[in-house]
Design an enzyme around this catalytic site. Structure first.
Site, short mmCIF file in Angstrom:
data_model
loop_
_atom_site.label_atom_id
_atom_site.label_comp_id
_atom_site.label_asym_id
_atom_site.label_seq_id
_atom_site.Cartn_x
_atom_site.Cartn_y
_atom_site.Cartn_z
N TRP A 22 0.85 -1.20 0.00
CA TRP A 22 0.00 0.00 0.00
C TRP A 22 0.88 1.24 0.00
CZ3 TRP A 22 -1.73 3.02 4.70
CH2 TRP A 22 -2.70 3.98 4.36
N TYR A 51 -3.92 0.40 -5.69
CA TYR A 51 -2.54 0.83 -5.38
C TYR A 51 -1.78 1.23 -6.65
CZ TYR A 51 -3.22 -1.85 -0.99
OH TYR A 51 -3.68 -2.38 0.19
N HIS A 107 -12.25 -4.46 -2.02
CA HIS A 107 -11.38 -3.58 -1.22
C HIS A 107 -12.11 -2.90 -0.07
CE1 HIS A 107 -7.36 -1.27 -1.73
NE2 HIS A 107 -7.67 -1.39 -0.47
N GLY A 187 0.29 0.17 12.68
CA GLY A 187 -0.42 1.45 12.74
C GLY A 187 0.24 2.46 11.80
N LYS A 226 3.97 -3.30 5.77
CA LYS A 226 4.52 -2.64 4.58
C LYS A 226 5.88 -2.03 4.92
CE LYS A 226 5.35 1.46 2.43
NZ LYS A 226 6.00 2.68 2.95
N SER A 227 6.86 -2.28 4.08
CA SER A 227 8.11 -1.52 4.17
C SER A 227 8.78 -1.53 2.81
CB SER A 227 9.07 -2.11 5.21
OG SER A 227 10.25 -1.34 5.21
N GLU A 234 13.46 -7.46 6.33
CA GLU A 234 14.13 -8.61 6.96
C GLU A 234 13.74 -8.71 8.43
OE1 GLU A 234 18.41 -8.56 6.58
OE2 GLU A 234 18.46 -10.73 6.91
N GLU A 235 13.80 -7.57 9.12
CA GLU A 235 13.45 -7.53 10.55
C GLU A 235 12.02 -8.04 10.77
OE1 GLU A 235 14.02 -3.56 12.21
OE2 GLU A 235 12.24 -3.83 13.46
P1 A2P Z 1 9.10 2.20 5.34
O1 A2P Z 1 8.22 1.69 4.23
O2 A2P Z 1 9.75 3.50 5.01
O3 A2P Z 1 10.07 1.16 5.82
P2 A2P Z 1 2.01 -0.63 8.44
O4 A2P Z 1 2.47 -1.95 7.92
O5 A2P Z 1 1.36 -0.69 9.78
O6 A2P Z 1 1.14 0.10 7.44
O7 A2P Z 1 3.31 0.28 8.67
C1 A2P Z 1 4.09 0.70 7.59
C2 A2P Z 1 4.96 1.86 8.02
O8 A2P Z 1 5.88 1.43 9.04
C3 A2P Z 1 5.79 2.39 6.90
O9 A2P Z 1 5.90 3.78 7.06
C4 A2P Z 1 7.14 1.70 7.07
O10 A2P Z 1 8.16 2.56 6.61
C5 A2P Z 1 7.22 1.56 8.57
N1 A2P Z 1 7.93 0.31 8.97
C6 A2P Z 1 7.72 -0.92 8.50
N2 A2P Z 1 8.50 -1.82 9.13
C7 A2P Z 1 9.22 -1.13 10.04
C8 A2P Z 1 10.21 -1.48 11.00
N3 A2P Z 1 10.58 -2.75 11.15
N4 A2P Z 1 10.73 -0.49 11.77
C9 A2P Z 1 10.34 0.80 11.63
N5 A2P Z 1 9.42 1.20 10.73
C10 A2P Z 1 8.85 0.25 9.94
#
Ligand code: A2P
Length: 270
Positions: A22, A51, A107, A187, A226-227, A234-235
């Site tokens: 997303w 998206y 959706h 969140g 989402k990242s 990975e984390e």
């Molecule tokens: P980014 O895409 O820049 O890594 P959600 O899944 O609740 O929608 O959250 C997504 C948000 O959290 C994105 O802004 C993402 O940033 C950030 N995010 C995702 N994984 C991590 C993580 N392990 N640590 C810190 N921020 C994270």
């Protein structure tokens, strides 16, 4: 280990961990995120027509070399007036470059919860998708669609985290054999700095993100953080080698702000 799965009512298996895309723009950022996730062992990617990045998801899948059959792909029907879910599914398949998706969901219940469902069933009958489901549906909307369906929804994807712990909706889903899937489990990043989450993370020598994601998968709730950063992707996958205690789970449960309400009363999310 990222292969833990949950069986849907129709017999298909959904991996508990997926990558959500997303708000990831179509192009290199999306291709990289999806390719990294697949390299790191994710076998579940969650996209949507709305998206606008299905082509990048498809490109990353092909680039990764991971066999198509090993990856669970979700896309979502963008519910607009007069749009035909089956025809739109076919367009998604073309953009993704695959001959079927694994899960195709409405959706959000635009224009009411039931009108699109026959078209969703048709998409499944035509082989465009293995499973069909919904997203952002309340208890009442879920009941309406289930009552009118030949094939019941396999999943309801909603915003879900300790802070949006929709017990009433979760229980209704469990009772009717619908798997609740969690989107925005962090969140959208806002929950990562919470004091309770941080305290538990420090004690377990984990990160706040891992604690929030573990809270879902420990309940067998599929989760799609989402990242677009490789190290975070990975984390977020390192959540199958530790356990939250009953006390941790209870402390996280207590963060709930929804107080028994479900998504119908939180339409601000979309
Ligand atoms: P980014 O895409 O820049 O890594 P959600 O899944 O609740 O929608 O959250 C997504 C948000 O959290 C994105 O802004 C993402 O940033 C950030 N995010 C995702 N994984 C991590 C993580 N392990 N640590 C810190 N921020 C994270």
């Amino acid at each position: 280990m990222t292969e833990a799965t949950r069986r849907l009512a129709d017999g298909n298996e959904i991996p508990l961990l997926g990558l959500g895309v997303w708000q990831v723009p179509d192009g290199a950022e999306c291709v990289n995120a999806v390719r990294w996730a697949l390299e790191l062992g994710y076998r579940h990617i969650d996209t949507a027509q709305a998206y606008g990045n299905e082509e990048s998801v498809g490109r990353a899948l092909r680039d990764s070399g991971v066999p198509r059959e090993d990856v669970f792909i979700t896309t979502k029907f963008y519910p607009r007036r007069r749009a035909d879910p089956a025809a739109e599914a076919e367009r998604s398949l073309r953009r993704l470059g695959v001959d079927h998706v694994d899960l195709y969901i409405i959706h959000w219940p635009e224009g009411g919860p039931t009108w699109a469902w026959p078209g969703m069933e048709k998409a499944r009958e035509l082989g465009y998708t293995r499973s069909i489901g919904v997203s952002n549906f309340s208890v009442e909307e879920l009941q309406a669609v289930t009552g009118a369906a030949s094939i019941a929804p396999a999943a309801n994807q909603v915003q879900f985290s300790p802070f949006e712990y929709r017990r009433v909706l979760l229980e209704a889903c469990e009772r009717s054999g619908v798997v609740l899937e969690a989107y925005s489990p962090l969140g959208t990043g806002r929950h990562l700095g919470d004091a309770t989450v941080t305290r538990i993370a420090e004690r377990l020598e984990r990160t706040p993100a891992q604690v929030l994601l573990r809270w879902c998968v420990q309940r067998e709730i599929p989760v799609i953080p989402k990242s677009t950063h490789r190290e975070r992707i990975e984390e977020n996958a390192q959540i199958f080698d530790f356990t939250l205690t009953g006390e941790d789970m209870a402390a996280l449960d207590a963060l709930d702000r929804t107080r028994g309400t479900d998504v119908a009363r939180e339409r601000k999310w979309w």
